[in-house]
Design a protein around this motif. Structure first.
Motif, PDB file in Angstrom:
ATOM      1  N   LYS A  85       3.707  12.632 -15.226  1.00 21.92           N
ATOM      2  CA  LYS A  85       2.726  12.690 -16.000  1.00 21.92           C
ATOM      3  C   LYS A  85       2.349  14.148 -16.531  1.00 21.92           C
ATOM      4  CE  LYS A  85      -0.476   9.379 -16.307  1.00 21.92           C
ATOM      5  NZ  LYS A  85      -1.669   8.825 -16.002  1.00 21.92           N
TER       6      LYS A  85
ATOM      7  N   LYS B 144       0.921  -1.100   0.133  1.00 24.33           N
ATOM      8  CA  LYS B 144      -0.153   0.054  -0.187  1.00 24.33           C
ATOM      9  C   LYS B 144       1.125   1.236   0.019  1.00 24.33           C
ATOM     10  CE  LYS B 144      -4.034  -1.909   2.110  1.00 24.33           C
ATOM     11  NZ  LYS B 144      -5.155  -1.437   1.042  1.00 24.33           N
TER      12      LYS B 144
ATOM     13  N   TYR C  66       8.666   8.216 -17.180  1.00 22.60           N
ATOM     14  CA  TYR C  66       8.495   7.594 -15.660  1.00 22.60           C
ATOM     15  C   TYR C  66       9.327   6.501 -15.617  1.00 22.60           C
ATOM     16  CZ  TYR C  66       6.839   4.749 -11.984  1.00 22.60           C
ATOM     17  OH  TYR C  66       7.023   3.996 -10.899  1.00 22.60           O
TER      18      TYR C  66
ATOM     19  N   GLY D 188       2.583   1.373  -3.361  1.00 19.83           N
ATOM     20  CA  GLY D 188       1.486   1.830  -4.409  1.00 19.83           C
ATOM     21  C   GLY D 188       1.091   3.319  -4.367  1.00 19.83           C
ATOM     22  N   MET D 189       1.036   3.805  -3.184  1.00 19.09           N
ATOM     23  CA  MET D 189       0.419   5.152  -3.124  1.00 19.09           C
ATOM     24  C   MET D 189       1.519   6.141  -3.644  1.00 19.09           C
ATOM     25  SD  MET D 189      -1.453   7.931  -2.062  1.00 19.09           S
ATOM     26  CE  MET D 189      -2.718   7.457  -1.166  1.00 19.09           C
TER      27      MET D 189
ATOM     28  N   THR E  90       4.080   5.364  -5.632  1.00 17.23           N
ATOM     29  CA  THR E  90       4.162   5.318  -7.088  1.00 17.23           C
ATOM     30  C   THR E  90       3.087   5.900  -7.768  1.00 17.23           C
ATOM     31  OG1 THR E  90       5.248   2.923  -6.911  1.00 17.23           O
ATOM     32  CG2 THR E  90       4.074   3.389  -8.895  1.00 17.23           C
ATOM     33  N   HIS E  91       1.953   5.930  -7.346  1.00  9.54           N
ATOM     34  CA  HIS E  91       0.826   6.586  -8.101  1.00  9.54           C
ATOM     35  C   HIS E  91       0.911   8.109  -8.032  1.00  9.54           C
ATOM     36  CE1 HIS E  91      -3.079   8.001  -9.106  1.00  9.54           C
ATOM     37  NE2 HIS E  91      -3.325   8.697  -7.997  1.00  9.54           N
ATOM     38  N   LEU E  92       1.511   8.553  -6.946  1.00  8.09           N
ATOM     39  CA  LEU E  92       1.709  10.166  -6.811  1.00  8.09           C
ATOM     40  C   LEU E  92       2.991  10.563  -7.683  1.00  8.09           C
ATOM     41  CD1 LEU E  92       1.712  10.720  -2.785  1.00  8.09           C
ATOM     42  CD2 LEU E  92      -0.146  11.358  -4.608  1.00  8.09           C
ATOM     43  N   TYR E  93       3.976   9.619  -7.637  1.00  7.66           N
ATOM     44  CA  TYR E  93       5.222   9.988  -8.574  1.00  7.66           C
ATOM     45  C   TYR E  93       4.978   9.849 -10.015  1.00  7.66           C
ATOM     46  CZ  TYR E  93      10.357   9.144  -9.398  1.00  7.66           C
ATOM     47  OH  TYR E  93      11.529   9.200  -9.835  1.00  7.66           O
ATOM     48  N   ARG E  94       4.163   8.948 -10.168  1.00  6.93           N
ATOM     49  CA  ARG E  94       3.908   8.714 -11.638  1.00  6.93           C
ATOM     50  C   ARG E  94       2.810   9.866 -12.239  1.00  6.93           C
ATOM     51  NH1 ARG E  94       1.929   3.114 -12.518  1.00  6.93           N
ATOM     52  NH2 ARG E  94       4.265   2.642 -12.858  1.00  6.93           N
ATOM     53  N   GLU E  95       1.898  10.173 -11.211  1.00  8.52           N
ATOM     54  CA  GLU E  95       0.911  11.382 -11.921  1.00  8.52           C
ATOM     55  C   GLU E  95       1.900  12.763 -11.983  1.00  8.52           C
ATOM     56  OE1 GLU E  95      -2.281  11.477 -12.476  1.00  8.52           O
ATOM     57  OE2 GLU E  95      -1.870   9.259 -12.637  1.00  8.52           O
TER      58      GLU E  95
END
Length: 159
Positions: free
Chosen positions: A112, A98, A118, A101-102, A104-109
């Motif tokens: 983008k 978790k 990325y 994952g959180m 990674t989501h923030l980093y990828r966004e």
């Protein structure tokens, strides 16, 4: 032709229940020890934008596990250490999944929105140590607190 089998060393104790009540010292590293979260200046960790995101991701896990605690932590340029006090009977691997994952989501966004490519953020797996007693806990707390001061001696230190 001989088949080469790759063997990956098990990081967890084979018969230990990582969802049981207790304290765990956890280390998570960035892939290839990328300096992502900031820098150490004069023995003090200065979090950058991603370091602040990492802190947000780390503590976001407590929204799901309200009885558990992160009693100590430090975010370093290319890794983080924290003590997870599991009081929710959740498997430690799920907690780490978790958190990673959180972030990674923030980093990828972020990448983008900035039009940047990325690159994978995390090293596979994580390191954990089951904290067995008060003396062990105090030793680890001291290590976490002194990590920025001793950054140049750290095994995760790279220039």
């Amino acid at each position: 032709m001989r088949k080469i089998e790759h063997y990956r060393k098990r990081l967890r104790l084979p018969f230990y229940d990582y969802s049981q009540y207790g304290c765990y010292f956890v280390t998570i590293c960035t892939k290839d020890r990328q300096m992502v979260f900031g820098e150490v200046i004069d023995g003090e960790m200065k979090l950058n934008h991603f370091g602040k995101m990492m802190r947000e991701a780390l503590f976001s896990v407590l929204d799901n596990y309200r009885n558990s605690e992160i009693s100590e932590y430090v975010i370093m340029p290319n890794h983080l250490h924290f003590i997870w006090f599991n009081q929710d009977d959740v498997n430690l691997s799920i907690v780490i999944k978790k958190i990673k994952g959180m972030m990674t989501h923030l980093y990828r966004e972020y990448h983008k929105t900035q039009g940047l490519s990325y690159l994978p953020l995390w090293q596979r797996g994580f390191y954990e140590h089951i904290i067995r007693n008060d003396k062990d806990y105090e030793r680890i707390v001291e290590y976490i607190e002194n990590n920025p001061i001793q950054w140049h001696l750290d095994r995760f230190y790279t220039l």
